[in-house]
Write a protein that holds these residues in place. Structure first.
Motif, short mmCIF file in Angstrom:
data_model
loop_
_atom_site.label_atom_id
_atom_site.label_comp_id
_atom_site.label_asym_id
_atom_site.label_seq_id
_atom_site.Cartn_x
_atom_site.Cartn_y
_atom_site.Cartn_z
N SER A 105 0.81 -1.38 0.04
CA SER A 105 0.08 0.07 0.05
C SER A 105 0.82 1.25 -0.04
CB SER A 105 -1.07 -0.04 1.24
OG SER A 105 -0.14 -0.02 2.50
N HIS A 106 2.01 1.02 0.60
CA HIS A 106 2.74 2.52 0.61
C HIS A 106 4.02 2.27 -0.12
CE1 HIS A 106 0.60 2.45 4.64
NE2 HIS A 106 0.85 3.85 4.68
N GLY A 107 3.99 1.07 -0.94
CA GLY A 107 5.26 1.01 -1.91
C GLY A 107 6.60 1.02 -1.04
N ASP A 108 6.55 0.39 0.15
CA ASP A 108 7.87 0.13 1.15
C ASP A 108 8.20 -1.03 0.88
OD1 ASP A 108 9.73 0.44 2.98
OD2 ASP A 108 8.43 0.91 4.61
N LEU A 109 9.37 -1.41 -0.05
CA LEU A 109 9.89 -2.57 -0.32
C LEU A 109 10.76 -3.28 0.93
CD1 LEU A 109 11.55 -2.00 -3.75
CD2 LEU A 109 9.78 -3.15 -3.22
N SER A 110 11.18 -2.32 1.76
CA SER A 110 11.89 -2.77 3.29
C SER A 110 10.61 -3.68 3.98
CB SER A 110 12.35 -1.63 4.02
OG SER A 110 11.59 -0.62 4.48
N ALA A 111 9.50 -2.93 4.09
CA ALA A 111 8.42 -3.77 4.63
C ALA A 111 8.07 -5.18 3.98
CB ALA A 111 6.90 -2.85 4.98
N SER A 112 8.10 -5.11 2.78
CA SER A 112 7.84 -6.33 2.09
C SER A 112 9.00 -7.53 2.23
CB SER A 112 7.67 -6.18 0.38
OG SER A 112 6.55 -5.28 0.37
N ASP A 113 10.25 -6.70 2.33
CA ASP A 113 11.31 -7.66 2.55
C ASP A 113 11.18 -8.33 4.04
OD1 ASP A 113 12.29 -7.48 0.20
OD2 ASP A 113 13.69 -5.90 0.78
N MET A 114 10.78 -7.48 4.90
CA MET A 114 10.78 -7.90 6.22
C MET A 114 9.52 -8.84 6.30
SD MET A 114 11.97 -7.59 9.19
CE MET A 114 11.66 -8.08 11.00
N ALA A 115 8.51 -8.53 5.53
CA ALA A 115 7.30 -9.55 5.40
C ALA A 115 7.64 -10.94 5.21
CB ALA A 115 6.27 -9.11 4.67
N PHE A 116 8.51 -11.08 4.13
CA PHE A 116 8.95 -12.43 3.55
C PHE A 116 10.16 -12.92 4.54
CE2 PHE A 116 7.78 -10.84 -0.47
CZ PHE A 116 6.95 -11.81 -0.86
N ASP A 117 10.92 -12.29 5.34
CA ASP A 117 11.63 -12.58 6.30
C ASP A 117 10.99 -13.41 7.61
OD1 ASP A 117 13.91 -11.72 4.79
OD2 ASP A 117 14.11 -9.78 5.85
N VAL A 118 9.85 -12.50 7.79
CA VAL A 118 8.99 -13.17 8.96
C VAL A 118 8.52 -14.40 8.55
CG1 VAL A 118 6.87 -12.68 10.39
CG2 VAL A 118 8.50 -10.88 9.99
N LEU A 119 7.97 -14.49 7.33
CA LEU A 119 7.12 -15.72 6.91
C LEU A 119 8.38 -16.97 6.62
CD1 LEU A 119 4.53 -17.03 5.38
CD2 LEU A 119 5.58 -16.30 3.35
N ALA A 120 9.69 -16.76 6.44
CA ALA A 120 10.68 -17.61 6.26
C ALA A 120 10.77 -18.24 7.61
CB ALA A 120 11.68 -17.31 5.73
N CYS A 121 10.42 -17.41 8.75
CA CYS A 121 10.61 -18.16 10.01
C CYS A 121 9.44 -19.31 10.32
CB CYS A 121 10.40 -17.08 11.10
SG CYS A 121 11.78 -16.03 11.04
N GLY A 122 8.49 -19.15 9.73
CA GLY A 122 7.56 -20.14 9.69
C GLY A 122 7.70 -21.56 9.29
N ALA A 123 8.98 -21.97 8.37
CA ALA A 123 9.34 -23.15 8.30
C ALA A 123 9.76 -23.87 9.17
CB ALA A 123 10.58 -23.00 7.21
N CYS A 124 10.19 -23.04 10.44
CA CYS A 124 10.59 -24.19 11.45
C CYS A 124 9.52 -24.67 12.18
CB CYS A 124 11.30 -22.87 12.64
SG CYS A 124 12.78 -21.88 11.90
N LEU A 125 8.16 -24.26 11.87
CA LEU A 125 7.11 -24.81 12.49
C LEU A 125 6.53 -25.65 11.51
CD1 LEU A 125 5.62 -21.76 14.39
CD2 LEU A 125 6.82 -23.74 15.29
N LEU A 126 6.26 -25.17 10.28
CA LEU A 126 5.65 -26.26 9.15
C LEU A 126 6.40 -27.39 8.87
CD1 LEU A 126 4.37 -23.67 6.70
CD2 LEU A 126 3.08 -24.68 8.47
N PHE A 127 7.50 -27.55 8.79
CA PHE A 127 8.26 -28.64 8.28
C PHE A 127 8.18 -29.77 9.35
CE2 PHE A 127 9.89 -26.19 5.15
CZ PHE A 127 10.05 -27.11 4.10
N PRO A 128 8.52 -29.65 10.70
CA PRO A 128 8.34 -30.39 11.66
C PRO A 128 6.92 -30.84 11.90
CG PRO A 128 8.96 -28.62 12.93
CD PRO A 128 9.26 -28.24 11.42
N ARG A 129 5.89 -29.89 11.80
CA ARG A 129 4.54 -30.34 11.94
C ARG A 129 4.10 -31.37 11.08
NH1 ARG A 129 0.28 -31.54 13.20
NH2 ARG A 129 -1.64 -30.65 13.60
#
Length: 765
Positions: free
Chosen positions: A316-340
């Motif tokens: 919405s704001h065209g902030d690429l740093s916020a989008s990069d941070m969003a993907f970084d946060v999402l990547a942390c979900g792999a620690c839960l999905l794979f063992p689940r």
């Protein structure tokens, strides 16, 4: 009991609604309170004396009521005593003992309903209202105490849900409860509950409890989607799709726009979030979070919501740093999905249960340690702020990271950087922190985790069955959204939720069933084919089994006995045993005990006042083998004098009757003895033989031979008694007496001087 053979009908809805629940709760609380006044362990409460004197009277008292809600009431009272144990620490042991007694009462009262399987299922699965049967004054007081309305005090639960809430693991792991849980999980027991806390409720057609028969049910039955066994398989497939879209989303990320894989992942993640939210609303947060894997799912939902917020902000704001941070946060979900996904097959294994308990203990311990060392963190930060050299280097964040490294074993940093905080206090504080963290606290942490694992290993069965019960009850859901597979649950929510505001319950039910069959038609067809052909008892499976058995029987004997074939197929003797016990034979066809001589072949204990004549019976039946009879026989007329006799039987003295009934018969008599029963007999044999031969009915030579053989056996026994080392025993006893006399004389001689000295002192002036 096989539930498929249960002919009784399920309790009606009107009958269940008329059950009074509230009067049971204060009565049980009063009885348990008056019974237990001291802290008792579980082993003491289940001991024989406590069970006979305390538990059984209470069980009999409430079993006479035949109230189906009594098990639920016991668990409600258990929750009260558990709450009291946490608040009143002075009587925590007593309250815990009372809570355990309530669980024991629930287990024993539940077994009273086990004769009727349908009723047993109703006792465990019916949603009971704790205020059912209460007066209006009581309901008003409850509302006033809670400051709530009518819908706010609706806390109806089933007995199984109440047992999960109160951690009644022994109750849930009992055989009776697990029989019902297994049938619910496999779908053999079918029931539906009224959806009171559902997002989308469809209560038009509530099904009574019944035993499911796939051959009598419709082929496409949308209710089979709510069976926990099938729900677990579908959940695995849905979670695998979610993980696949998650990986593809991170592999094709684009900070400037949303790709097709990212859109697919968002749709599946939103559907997964909606399903988890519906599950937590259906059964309540306590039951939802009791499942260890729901904690993983909830953590991933938090990560997804954080990613979604940052992603929307970045686009919405065209902030690429916020989008990069969003993907970084999402990547942390792999620690839960794979063992689940990996732990789906062994979700309730003891190792996983131990891991869950250790993680919770570790987090709790680390939190306490962080609170304890927060003062040291503030001290080091204050010393660094006062030091101009260390002010620029040591910030609050850097000091925290240094303490974390020292906590997990990097003690070198504590000694290398200690003087940079303060030349005097820095080394002292860091040395104390290193000693506490690496020597004391980590040792305590390892001990706590070891005890946790040992405790779970000791109760591994209860832990496993507890988690298994939670999974089963979570699978039986009444919310209409649970019948839809993600992402179709989003579509159903968007269509049916607004429609429920203006459609009648019947119309809403028709639309709901149509959408379920439309969106889940392949799954329903597969389930129908499986239950009719491939499941246990299916036609195709039974025919394949018969064909394989015929093929195996046609093989040569040498091939059948090969170790590899026997290991794969199994031993043929087991099949023979099963076939033998499967044959229906009447007892008269293979009666190995003839009624005519059944008493002759069974040993008996003869009464002293028996009027039966053994020799007379043997003389009447000379073809039978003379077996000694010992039979316990009560007198026919207790009031008759023992001296009176039957005129048809000869007069016998008690001694003769005892001898004739207890003298054994030697079947290995010599031919000479059989030929001449009176020749070569000993004086003892002649004495008793003449007495027995004086009987007027002893005319058979076979009877005389039997008596002579018995007397000969007695002579052998007397000779064996005569050979016992009696004289040797007398000599040893005499020798012991002589030794005792010599010891006494020796003691008298040794103590004579002491007695003389004592007398001399007493006579001195």
């Amino acid at each position: 009991m096989d539930p498929e053979q249960q002919p009784l009908l399920a309790p009606t809805t009107e009958g269940l609604a008329s059950v009074k629940v509230f009067p049971l709760i204060p009565a049980l609380r009063k009885d348990v309170t008056n019974t237990i006044d001291s802290a008792l362990s579980w082993e003491q409460l289940t001991a024989a004396d406590i069970n006979f004197s305390i538990v059984r009277p209470i069980v009999y008292k409430y079993a006479r009521l035949k109230n189906m809600a009594v098990v639920y009431a016991c668990l409600v009272v258990r929750s009260y005593f558990l709450a009291e144990a946490e608040t009143d620490l002075a009587f925590s042991g007593v309250m815990s003992s009372r809570a355990n007694l309530c669980e024991i009462l629930a287990m024993k009262l539940l077994s009273r309903f086990a004769q009727n399987y349908i009723q047993l299922v109703a006792v465990l699965t019916t949603i009971w209202n704790p205020l059912a049967g209460a007066s209006t004054e009581v309901v008003g007081e409850v509302k006033q105490a809670l400051n709530a309305r009518d819908e706010d005090i609706d806390s109806a639960q089933s007995a199984i849900e109440m047992a999960i809430t109160t951690q009644a693991k022994s109750f849930l792991s009992s055989t009776v409860t697990q029989q019902v849980v297994n049938d619910i999980y496999s779908g053999r027991v079918v029931f539906s509950t009224v959806a009171n806390r559902s997002i989308l409720a469809d209560n038009y057609k509530a099904r009574a409890i019944e035993i499911y028969d796939p051959y009598n049910a419709t082929f496409i039955d949308h209710y089979r989607l709510r069976v926990p066994k099938y729900g677990a398989c579908l959940e695995f497939v849905n979670f695998a799709l979610l993980l696949f879209t998650f990986v593809m989303c991170l592999s094709n990320e684009d900070g400037a726009k949303i790709t097709s894989w990212e859109a697919a992942f968002i749709v599946f993640a939103v559907a997964f979030t909606l399903a988890e939210y519906t599950s937590s609303t259906e059964h309540g947060w306590i039951i939802y979070i009791a499942n260890m894997w729901n904690a993983f799912d909830f953590s991933f939902i938090v990560i997804f919501l954080a990613y979604l917020f940052l992603r929307v902000k970045g686009l919405s704001h065209g902030d690429l740093s916020a989008s990069d941070m969003a993907f970084d946060v999402l990547a942390c979900g792999a620690c839960l999905l794979f063992p689940r996904l990996a732990f789906f097959a062994i979700s309730n294994h003891v190792v996983v249960l131990s891991l869950r308990a250790m993680i919770s203990q570790f987090v709790f311990f680390v939190t306490i340690a962080a609170v304890c060392f927060s003062g040291l963190l503030f001290t080091l930060w204050t010393l660094a702020e006062r030091n101009p050299i260390a002010h620029a280097h040591w910030t609050f964040k850097s000091i925290s990271w240094l303490m974390v490294q020292i906590w997990f074993g990097n003690t070198y940093l504590s000694f290398a950087q200690a003087s940079s905080f303060h030349p005097l206090f820095g080394p002292i504080l860091m040395t104390i922190f290193a000693a506490l963290s690496n020597t004391l606290l980590l040792t305590i942490l390892i001990s706590i985790l070891s005890n946790t694992v040992a405790r779970i290993d000791a109760n591994a069965t209860q832990e496993y069955l507890f988690q298994y019960t939670i999974t089963t009850i979570e699978g039986v859901k009444s919310d209409a959204l649970f019948s839809y597979q993600p992402p179709f649950n989003i579509l159903a929510f968007l269509i049916l939720k607004p429609a429920s505001w203006f459609l009648t319950p019947r119309a809403l039910h028709s639309v709901n069933v149509f959408l379920i069959k439309l969106t889940s038609l392949p799954q329903l067809i597969i389930i129908g084919l499986y239950e009719r052909h491939w499941a246990a008892g299916g036609g195709l499976r039974e025919s394949s089994k018969d064909a394989a058995q015929s093929l195996f029987n046609s093989l040569p004997r040498q091939i059948k006995q090969m170790p590899l074939i026997e290991a794969l197929v199994g031993s043929a003797s087991n099949d023979v045993f099963d076939a033998i016990f499967g044959v229906d034979l009447e007892e008269r066809d293979y009666d190995i005990f003839d009624d005519s001589d059944g008493e002759q072949n069974v040993p008996h204990l003869r009464s002293l006042h028996s009027r039966e004549n053994i020799r007379g019976r043997d003389s009447r039946s000379p073809s039978r083998s003379p077996v000694p009879q010992i039979r316990a026989r009560a007198p026919t007329n207790l009031g008759r004098s023992p001296t009176r006799r039957d005129p048809s039987s000869p007069l016998k003295t008690p001694r003769r009757r005892v001898l004739s009934s207890l003298i054994p018969v030697d079947h290995g008599s010599s031919p000479e003895l059989l030929a001449s029963p009176t020749s070569g007999r000993s004086p003892l044999a002649q004495l008793f033989g003449s007495r027995f031969s004086s009987d007027p009915l002893a005319t058979s030579s076979a009877s005389a031979v039997n008596i002579d053989a018995s007397i000969k056996h007695i002579e052998v026994l007397l000779e064996a008694v005569g050979q016992l080392p009696v004289q040797k025993l007398k000599d040893e006893m005499k020798e012991l007496q002589d030794r005792q006399a010599r010891i006494e004389n020796l003691l008298l001689m040794l103590t004579r001087g002491m007695r003389n000295e004592t007398e001399h002192r007493n006579t001195m002036p």
